[in-house]
Design a protein around this motif. Structure first.
Motif, PDB file in Angstrom:
ATOM      1  N   LEU A  70     -14.055   7.803  -0.010  1.00 15.00           N
ATOM      2  CA  LEU A  70     -14.706   6.688  -0.718  1.00 15.00           C
ATOM      3  C   LEU A  70     -16.174   6.555  -0.298  1.00 15.00           C
ATOM      4  O   LEU A  70     -17.045   6.276  -1.129  1.00 15.00           O
ATOM      5  CB  LEU A  70     -13.978   5.375  -0.426  1.00 15.00           C
ATOM      6  N   ASN A 126     -11.749  -4.600   8.125  1.00 19.71           N
ATOM      7  CA  ASN A 126     -12.749  -4.268   7.106  1.00 19.71           C
ATOM      8  C   ASN A 126     -13.768  -5.393   6.938  1.00 19.71           C
ATOM      9  O   ASN A 126     -14.945  -5.144   6.691  1.00 19.71           O
ATOM     10  CB  ASN A 126     -12.058  -4.013   5.751  1.00 19.71           C
ATOM     11  N   THR A 154     -17.760  -5.297   7.565  1.00 16.37           N
ATOM     12  CA  THR A 154     -18.698  -5.639   6.488  1.00 16.37           C
ATOM     13  C   THR A 154     -19.667  -6.735   6.938  1.00 16.37           C
ATOM     14  O   THR A 154     -20.867  -6.669   6.658  1.00 16.37           O
ATOM     15  CB  THR A 154     -17.903  -6.062   5.225  1.00 16.37           C
ATOM     16  N   THR A 200      -6.111  -1.314  -5.925  1.00 17.88           N
ATOM     17  CA  THR A 200      -7.406  -1.959  -5.622  1.00 17.88           C
ATOM     18  C   THR A 200      -7.198  -3.090  -4.633  1.00 17.88           C
ATOM     19  O   THR A 200      -6.234  -3.869  -4.764  1.00 17.88           O
ATOM     20  CB  THR A 200      -8.012  -2.570  -6.916  1.00 17.88           C
ATOM     21  N   ASP A 226      -9.366   7.422   2.028  1.00 22.82           N
ATOM     22  CA  ASP A 226      -8.037   6.995   1.633  1.00 22.82           C
ATOM     23  C   ASP A 226      -7.242   8.279   1.371  1.00 22.82           C
ATOM     24  O   ASP A 226      -7.853   9.328   1.175  1.00 22.82           O
ATOM     25  CB  ASP A 226      -8.233   6.213   0.327  1.00 22.82           C
ATOM     26  N   GLU A 230       0.814  -1.213   0.000  1.00 20.40           N
ATOM     27  CA  GLU A 230       0.000   0.000   0.000  1.00 20.40           C
ATOM     28  C   GLU A 230       0.855   1.275   0.000  1.00 20.40           C
ATOM     29  O   GLU A 230       0.365   2.346  -0.328  1.00 20.40           O
ATOM     30  CB  GLU A 230      -0.915  -0.013   1.230  1.00 20.40           C
ATOM     31  N   ILE A 259      -6.656  -6.220  -2.698  1.00 14.33           N
ATOM     32  CA  ILE A 259      -6.321  -7.575  -3.153  1.00 14.33           C
ATOM     33  C   ILE A 259      -7.269  -8.611  -2.536  1.00 14.33           C
ATOM     34  O   ILE A 259      -7.458  -9.699  -3.075  1.00 14.33           O
ATOM     35  CB  ILE A 259      -4.842  -7.873  -2.806  1.00 14.33           C
ATOM     36  N   ALA A 319     -13.868   1.170   4.586  1.00 13.86           N
ATOM     37  CA  ALA A 319     -12.708   2.057   4.437  1.00 13.86           C
ATOM     38  C   ALA A 319     -13.247   3.372   3.868  1.00 13.86           C
ATOM     39  O   ALA A 319     -13.228   3.606   2.665  1.00 13.86           O
ATOM     40  CB  ALA A 319     -11.678   1.430   3.514  1.00 13.86           C
TER      41      ALA A 319
END
Ligand code: HEM
Length: 401
Positions: free
Chosen positions: A317, A246, A250, A351, A292, A78, A353, A289
């Motif tokens: 985002l 994350n 979710t 993006t 960013d 990242e 992974i 997230a």
């Protein structure tokens, strides 16, 4: 800075914004294509097209390397730019391909269904249960242990460190210098422990020619030899952190969404082919997230505004995913909404992974909940979303039968 550029002072550590950032996100998007935030000395972008175009321009808008290296204790995918980014990403990639995900499917299903059966029995006896520690965090942690190749007994400690590492991200949003320094100390200590743990795992697996998990693949790759020991540890530490928070959030959002839309829950139950679309809507509606960052290298414009070299850009985002130019009535959770691409997993070379794994876990969770807890409701509808804003999710979700 030109005088025509709008400016909005936003404190992303404000508890009200942490609890519900969407009114502020709307205000930023409405103010202009790029908005200066003096509190964070950053330029904020909140529209779908604006965020996407910055993510795609990886020549000018590069990762905020210092932040990631502080968070993870070394350079990681990242924090890197091409071509090095692509080389390191190629070591991790095999663990996230479709074939591996197919093998993971029964493992994840068993983990979820086993826990849900116990939870269902307890709910039937009248208990209320917080499903974050009992289910979502536990499942995310165990799946991750399987992917990385560490024992289940290690899950509680790496989850605790990963949670404390979040303090480093919080420190970047915190305008009070004393509190920011305190958060940084907590985060740095946890990073040391996580990297030491990663180092033990790497040492244990050197010479392993058989196993297919992430640590084993990692030590076998010729690219690993070009990395320092510290960067190897940091890369594993990143997967530990990125791979569980994350997803925990979710999976929690799956419960929140099903509790909020009992009418649509019945339709999903009757037609399971609707589940993938419903999961995309949840990912869009409650982006984990939420934001960013990038730093401008050279010069470039956003929405016609020229920014100076070194400008810090915040890509919201969560705001982009509720852009009314792209989604009708974007604040409305509609589990039957026709899916179209969102930015929950970022875009461009960085993006996520683990997007396929995240989607798989969320779909399987929804399917198993529809089977095993068809009638659950919130025991307490007040959800605390906590900090940091850029890794946002329910801290507790108390349900009853
Ligand atoms: C629903 C769950 C997830 C969400 C919402 C999510 C979100 C994101 C986002 C937005 C990025 C882009 C960051 C950037 O542009 O700087 C990212 C990158 C990344 N994610 Fe995820 N993630 C999830 C699950 C996972 C999982 C399960 C793993 C690994 C086990 C993972 C590992 C990574 C890695 C290694 C990167 C860096 C990729 C690169 O820089 O090339 N993520 N994630």
């Amino acid at each position: 800075m030109t005088t025509t550029v709008p400016s909005l002072a936003v404190n992303f550590a404000d508890p009200d914004i942490l609890q519900d950032p969407y009114p502020v996100f709307d205000a930023i998007r409405e103010a202009g294509p790029v908005v200066y935030n003096p509190t964070a000395n950053s330029w904020m972008v909140a529209s779908y097209d604006g965020v996407r175009s910055v993510l795609f321009d990886d020549e000018h808008f590069v990762p905020e390397s210092d932040k990631w290296e502080t968070l993870y204790g070394g350079s990681v995918v990242e924090s890197l730019q091409e071509p090095r980014h692509g080389e390191i990403r190629s070591i991790l990639a095999p663990m996230f391909r479709a074939g591996y995900l197919r093998e993971m499917r029964p493992v994840i299903t068993d983990l979820i269904s086993g826990r849900l059966d116990c939870i269902a029995a307890r709910l039937r006896s009248g208990e209320t249960i917080d499903i974050v520690p009992e289910l979502t965090r536990a499942v995310a942690g165990r799946v991750l242990a399987h992917v990385i190749g560490v024992g289940e007994e290690d899950v509680p400690r790496f989850l605790a460190w990963a949670k404390d590492m979040g303090a480093t991200l919080e420190s970047y949003d915190e305008p009070d210098p004393a509190r920011s320094a305190k958060l940084r100390r907590i985060g740095t200590e946890a990073t040391k422990l996580t990297c030491a743990f990663a180092g033990e795992q790497l040492a244990r697996r050197r010479g392993d020619t058989e196993a297919r998990d992430l640590v084993a693949q990692f030590v076998r790759s010729p690219v690993t030899e070009t990395m320092s020991e510290q960067d190897q540890q940091a890369t594993i530490a990143q997967v530990i952190v990125a791979g569980h928070d994350n997803i925990t959030h979710t999976l929690g959002h799956v419960f929140v969404a099903l509790a909020l839309r009992p009418d649509q829950r019945r339709l999903l139950d009757a037609d399971r082919d609707l589940i993938p679309g419903a999961v995309e809507e949840i990912l869009r509606w409650r982006t984990s997230a939420t934001g960013d960052t990038r730093v401008l290298q050279g010069s470039a414009t956003i929405g016609g505004v020229e920014l100076e070299e070194g400008s810090r850009v915040m890509l919201l985002l969560g705001a982009a995913n509720r852009d009314p130019e792209r989604w009708e009535n974007p604040g409305q959770l509609d589990l039957l909404r026709p899916a179209q691409p969102h930015l929950t997993f970022g875009s461009g070379v960085h993006t996520c992974i683990g997007a396929g794994l995240g989607r798989l876990e969320a779909r399987l969770m929804m399917s198993e909940v529809l089977d095993r807890l068809p009638e659950f409701t919130f025991a307490d509808p007040r959800i605390d979303y906590g900090a940091p804003l850029f890794m946002r999710g329910p801290r507790a979700i108390r349900i009853r039968a």
